[in-house]
Design a protein around this motif. Structure first.
Motif, short mmCIF file in Angstrom:
data_model
loop_
_atom_site.label_atom_id
_atom_site.label_comp_id
_atom_site.label_asym_id
_atom_site.label_seq_id
_atom_site.Cartn_x
_atom_site.Cartn_y
_atom_site.Cartn_z
N LYS A 15 0.90 -1.25 0.03
CA LYS A 15 -0.03 -0.03 -0.02
C LYS A 15 0.88 1.35 -0.01
O LYS A 15 2.00 1.38 0.70
CB LYS A 15 -0.87 0.03 0.97
CG LYS A 15 -1.96 -0.93 1.07
CD LYS A 15 -3.21 -0.71 2.01
CE LYS A 15 -4.29 0.00 1.68
NZ LYS A 15 -5.15 -0.01 0.92
N ARG A 16 0.53 2.18 -0.69
CA ARG A 16 1.21 3.68 -0.49
C ARG A 16 0.44 4.52 -0.05
O ARG A 16 -1.09 4.54 -0.28
CB ARG A 16 1.56 4.03 -2.09
CG ARG A 16 2.33 2.91 -2.96
CD ARG A 16 2.48 3.44 -4.32
NE ARG A 16 3.28 2.80 -4.92
CZ ARG A 16 3.59 2.81 -6.51
NH1 ARG A 16 2.99 3.48 -7.16
NH2 ARG A 16 4.47 1.81 -6.82
N SER A 17 0.70 5.28 0.67
CA SER A 17 0.00 6.30 1.65
C SER A 17 -0.10 7.46 0.64
O SER A 17 0.84 8.43 0.27
CB SER A 17 1.01 6.75 2.72
OG SER A 17 0.29 7.96 3.15
N TRP A 18 -1.58 7.81 0.12
CA TRP A 18 -1.77 8.91 -0.72
C TRP A 18 -1.56 9.89 0.09
O TRP A 18 -1.16 11.14 -0.60
CB TRP A 18 -3.13 8.72 -1.13
CG TRP A 18 -4.24 8.83 -0.44
CD1 TRP A 18 -4.99 7.98 0.57
CD2 TRP A 18 -4.92 10.11 0.17
NE1 TRP A 18 -5.95 8.36 1.30
CE2 TRP A 18 -5.75 9.71 1.23
CE3 TRP A 18 -4.83 11.40 0.04
CZ2 TRP A 18 -6.88 10.69 2.06
CZ3 TRP A 18 -5.50 12.43 0.47
CH2 TRP A 18 -6.46 12.08 1.48
N GLN A 19 -1.82 10.22 1.33
CA GLN A 19 -1.58 11.55 1.95
C GLN A 19 0.04 12.02 2.15
O GLN A 19 0.39 13.11 1.82
CB GLN A 19 -1.88 11.47 3.53
CG GLN A 19 -3.46 11.23 3.80
CD GLN A 19 -3.75 9.85 3.89
OE1 GLN A 19 -3.01 8.69 3.68
NE2 GLN A 19 -4.88 9.65 4.70
N GLN A 20 0.71 11.09 2.16
CA GLN A 20 2.52 11.06 2.11
C GLN A 20 2.70 11.55 0.77
O GLN A 20 3.45 12.52 0.66
CB GLN A 20 3.02 9.93 2.76
CG GLN A 20 4.49 10.20 2.90
CD GLN A 20 5.02 8.85 3.39
OE1 GLN A 20 4.87 7.81 2.99
NE2 GLN A 20 6.06 9.22 4.11
N ALA A 21 2.24 10.95 -0.45
CA ALA A 21 2.62 11.22 -1.62
C ALA A 21 2.05 12.77 -2.00
O ALA A 21 2.74 13.17 -2.84
CB ALA A 21 2.02 10.22 -2.33
N LEU A 22 0.97 12.80 -1.57
CA LEU A 22 0.62 14.23 -1.89
C LEU A 22 1.39 15.27 -1.46
O LEU A 22 1.54 16.26 -1.80
CB LEU A 22 -1.05 14.45 -1.15
CG LEU A 22 -1.92 15.37 -1.97
CD1 LEU A 22 -2.38 14.99 -3.44
CD2 LEU A 22 -3.33 15.44 -1.13
N LEU A 23 1.71 15.21 0.08
CA LEU A 23 2.57 16.09 0.65
C LEU A 23 3.91 16.24 0.06
O LEU A 23 4.43 17.10 -0.27
CB LEU A 23 2.64 15.69 2.31
CG LEU A 23 3.41 16.90 3.10
CD1 LEU A 23 2.87 18.06 3.15
CD2 LEU A 23 3.73 16.19 4.21
N ARG A 24 4.43 14.96 -0.41
CA ARG A 24 6.01 14.90 -0.98
C ARG A 24 5.59 15.66 -2.31
O ARG A 24 6.63 16.51 -2.78
CB ARG A 24 6.33 13.60 -1.13
CG ARG A 24 6.99 13.04 0.28
CD ARG A 24 7.22 11.53 -0.02
NE ARG A 24 7.85 11.05 1.39
CZ ARG A 24 8.07 9.71 1.28
NH1 ARG A 24 7.82 8.79 0.36
NH2 ARG A 24 8.69 9.28 2.61
N GLY A 25 4.63 15.29 -2.99
CA GLY A 25 4.33 16.05 -4.33
C GLY A 25 4.18 17.24 -4.25
O GLY A 25 4.65 18.41 -5.00
N PHE A 26 3.43 17.95 -3.34
CA PHE A 26 3.32 19.26 -3.04
C PHE A 26 4.58 19.99 -2.79
O PHE A 26 4.87 21.15 -3.19
CB PHE A 26 2.45 19.49 -2.00
CG PHE A 26 1.84 21.05 -1.86
CD1 PHE A 26 0.92 21.44 -2.68
CD2 PHE A 26 2.20 22.15 -1.05
CE1 PHE A 26 0.50 22.71 -2.73
CE2 PHE A 26 1.95 23.28 -0.78
CZ PHE A 26 0.84 23.65 -1.87
N THR A 27 5.56 19.30 -1.99
CA THR A 27 6.86 19.85 -1.94
C THR A 27 8.15 19.66 -2.96
O THR A 27 9.06 20.28 -3.04
CB THR A 27 7.58 19.45 -0.49
OG1 THR A 27 7.77 18.01 -0.72
CG2 THR A 27 6.57 19.76 0.61
N CYS A 28 7.21 19.22 -4.14
CA CYS A 28 8.16 19.01 -5.35
C CYS A 28 9.27 17.86 -5.04
O CYS A 28 10.21 18.06 -5.84
CB CYS A 28 8.64 20.39 -5.89
SG CYS A 28 7.30 21.56 -6.37
N SER A 29 8.76 17.09 -4.16
CA SER A 29 9.78 15.93 -4.20
C SER A 29 9.41 14.74 -4.62
O SER A 29 8.13 14.64 -4.88
CB SER A 29 10.02 15.90 -2.52
OG SER A 29 10.48 17.03 -2.03
#
Length: 143
Positions: A15-29
């Motif tokens: 499983k991949r955490s969508w919240q963590q991925a969203l936050l990492r993406g928002f920080t352009c990481s």
């Protein structure tokens, strides 16, 4: 005729955490490791992460980032316009110059973050080419 399905051969991806991925993406990481850069240029998503090697070229952000950015900027700027008008009532040319500059600055500042969040969400939900198990299965069917 009996159909037997061996579920032990079916592997469920982690499983991949969508919240963590969203936050990492928002920080352009990188949505996978959080350390690498998602963009190689202003809005050009890198082909892969330089740290973990995660392929990012599969994304299909298309028109979603501009729509979400307009939505966010509009919800910030319009209340500010109303407050400034109510408190100080500046002349129309002042409004024009001020809000044009604020709108453009917010749009250019938020666009990479919003696009990163969209790509991160696509990665977490295994959309498009981010589902490697489906790609492997599809490759086996063609043989």
């Amino acid at each position: 005729m009996t159909l037997t399905i061996d579920s032990s051969s079916l592997s469920t991806p982690e499983k991949r955490s969508w919240q963590q991925a969203l936050l990492r993406g928002f920080t352009c990481s990188c949505p996978s490791c959080g350390k690498g850069r998602m963009f190689s240029r202003y809005l050009k998503v890198a082909d892969s992460c330089t740290v973990c090697g995660e392929e990012l070229h599969h994304h299909r952000a298309d028109d979603a980032p501009p729509y979400f950015t307009m939505f966010i900027v509009g919800h910030i700027v319009i209340p500010l316009v109303l407050v400034v008008e109510k408190l100080w009532a500046p002349a129309l040319p002042v409004h024009f110059v001020l809000w044009t500059a604020v709108t453009l600055a917010l749009t250019f500042a938020l666009m990479p973050a919003v696009k990163g969040a969209i790509v991160g969400l696509q990665w977490a939900l295994r959309m498009h080419g981010f589902d490697y198990a489906a790609q492997a299965e599809h490759g086996r069917e063609g043989e």
